[in-house]
Design a protein around this motif. Structure first.
Motif, mmCIF file in Angstrom:
data_model
loop_
_atom_site.group_PDB
_atom_site.id
_atom_site.type_symbol
_atom_site.label_atom_id
_atom_site.label_comp_id
_atom_site.label_asym_id
_atom_site.label_seq_id
_atom_site.Cartn_x
_atom_site.Cartn_y
_atom_site.Cartn_z
ATOM 1 N N VAL A 4 0.850 -1.185 0.000
ATOM 2 C CA VAL A 4 0.000 0.000 0.000
ATOM 3 C C VAL A 4 0.886 1.235 0.000
ATOM 4 O O VAL A 4 1.793 1.370 0.825
ATOM 5 N N ASP A 5 0.652 2.115 -0.979
ATOM 6 C CA ASP A 5 1.426 3.346 -1.049
ATOM 7 C C ASP A 5 0.906 4.317 0.015
ATOM 8 O O ASP A 5 -0.269 4.670 0.030
ATOM 9 N N ILE A 6 1.797 4.734 0.883
ATOM 10 C CA ILE A 6 1.439 5.669 1.947
ATOM 11 C C ILE A 6 2.315 6.903 1.831
ATOM 12 O O ILE A 6 3.540 6.807 1.841
ATOM 13 N N ARG A 7 1.671 8.048 1.696
ATOM 14 C CA ARG A 7 2.426 9.294 1.633
ATOM 15 C C ARG A 7 2.887 9.678 3.033
ATOM 16 O O ARG A 7 2.171 9.486 4.007
ATOM 17 N N THR A 8 4.079 10.239 3.116
ATOM 18 C CA THR A 8 4.609 10.645 4.409
ATOM 19 C C THR A 8 4.872 12.145 4.488
ATOM 20 O O THR A 8 5.267 12.637 5.540
ATOM 21 N N ASP A 9 4.650 12.871 3.360
ATOM 22 C CA ASP A 9 4.773 14.321 3.443
ATOM 23 C C ASP A 9 3.586 14.868 4.227
ATOM 24 O O ASP A 9 2.545 14.233 4.358
ATOM 25 N N ARG A 10 3.725 16.067 4.779
ATOM 26 C CA ARG A 10 2.721 16.583 5.706
ATOM 27 C C ARG A 10 1.357 16.770 5.049
ATOM 28 O O ARG A 10 0.333 16.415 5.643
ATOM 29 N N LEU A 11 1.294 17.287 3.822
ATOM 30 C CA LEU A 11 -0.004 17.420 3.164
ATOM 31 C C LEU A 11 -0.550 16.050 2.800
ATOM 32 O O LEU A 11 -1.753 15.793 2.950
ATOM 33 N N GLY A 12 0.310 15.169 2.339
ATOM 34 C CA GLY A 12 -0.134 13.835 1.970
ATOM 35 C C GLY A 12 -0.767 13.085 3.122
ATOM 36 O O GLY A 12 -1.785 12.400 2.962
ATOM 37 N N LEU A 13 -0.193 13.215 4.314
ATOM 38 C CA LEU A 13 -0.761 12.557 5.487
ATOM 39 C C LEU A 13 -2.166 13.078 5.783
ATOM 40 O O LEU A 13 -3.078 12.305 6.085
#
Length: 234
Positions: A4-13
């Motif tokens: 599962v692709d999980i974003r870790t940048d602040r907006l992505g979270l």
């Protein structure tokens, strides 16, 4: 196992959190009927009512149906926020204006010590909670990405029909999400990028506004889910 692709940048979270909350909320709201939507589980509930039949002093809306709203005050769960505003340099007069209360009330809150007494707030219907979210997100969008001219309390024509309320609600929520998803890093850090007048948004970096919008959506949808559980078990 599928990755599962999980974003870790602040907006992505924040976007991923909002997307998941929206997905869960849409499932939980499936099949909502008019009787349940307007159900008042206890006496004295706030809801949407025909103009002229509202039970609260500041009920508002542009059409036949208005949303209950009581006298302005600072709830006890916001005392800490008022203290932060004052510590950050906001004047008593500005805080009072933000909360639509007197300067004396702000001074009373700032002088409070110990644990605040629990708020005596009205129980609200599913219709009220959904309408509350609707007009706030409509206002947030208008005063961030729109023309910043229209009065937020006149943006949503409230309805006693659950299906129509949801039909109008989801596109507006998706518009907010899509617009937030397109902001730049610089805009996230810009104080006053949102000028929504019924909040402290004009004094905050936009990343804080996005975080607050997520919180507002999640906690009201959780309340709606509980009301649906209580409706089924009544």
């Amino acid at each position: 196992m599928e990755t599962v692709d999980i974003r870790t940048d602040r907006l992505g979270l924040l976007l991923d959190q909002f997307d998941k909350a929206r997905e869960m909320a849409e499932v939980r709201l499936a099949g909502l009927g008019d009787e349940e939507y307007l159900w008042e589980p206890v006496p004295g509930c706030w809801s949407i009512r025909r103009r002229g039949e509202a039970t609260t002093p500041r009920a508002f809306g542009p059409g036949e149906w208005v949303l209950d709203l009581g006298a302005p005050d600072i709830p006890s769960n916001e005392y800490a926020e008022v203290a932060r505003q004052a510590a950050g340099g906001m004047s008593i007069a500005k805080i009072a204006d933000d909360w639509s209360v007197s300067e004396e009330r702000v001074e009373e809150v700032l002088a409070h010590t110990g644990e605040p007494e629990p708020d005596q707030t009205a129980v609200t219907t599913i219709a009220w909670r959904l309408a509350h979210l609707h007009f706030h997100f409509a206002g947030d969008w208008e005063w961030t990405f729109g023309e910043r001219r229209r009065e937020p309390k006149q943006l949503v024509d409230f309805t006693p029909t659950a299906a129509l309320a949801l039909e109008r609600f989801w596109p507006l929520i998706d518009r907010w999400r899509d617009s937030v998803g397109a902001v730049t890093e610089e805009q996230l850090d810009t104080v006053g990028f949102s000028q929504y007048p019924y909040s402290s948004a004009p004094d905050e970096p936009f990343i804080s506004v996005v975080w607050g919008a997520n919180l507002e959506f999640i906690h009201h949808m959780a309340e709606i889910a509980l009301l649906r559980d209580l409706w089924r078990a009544r």
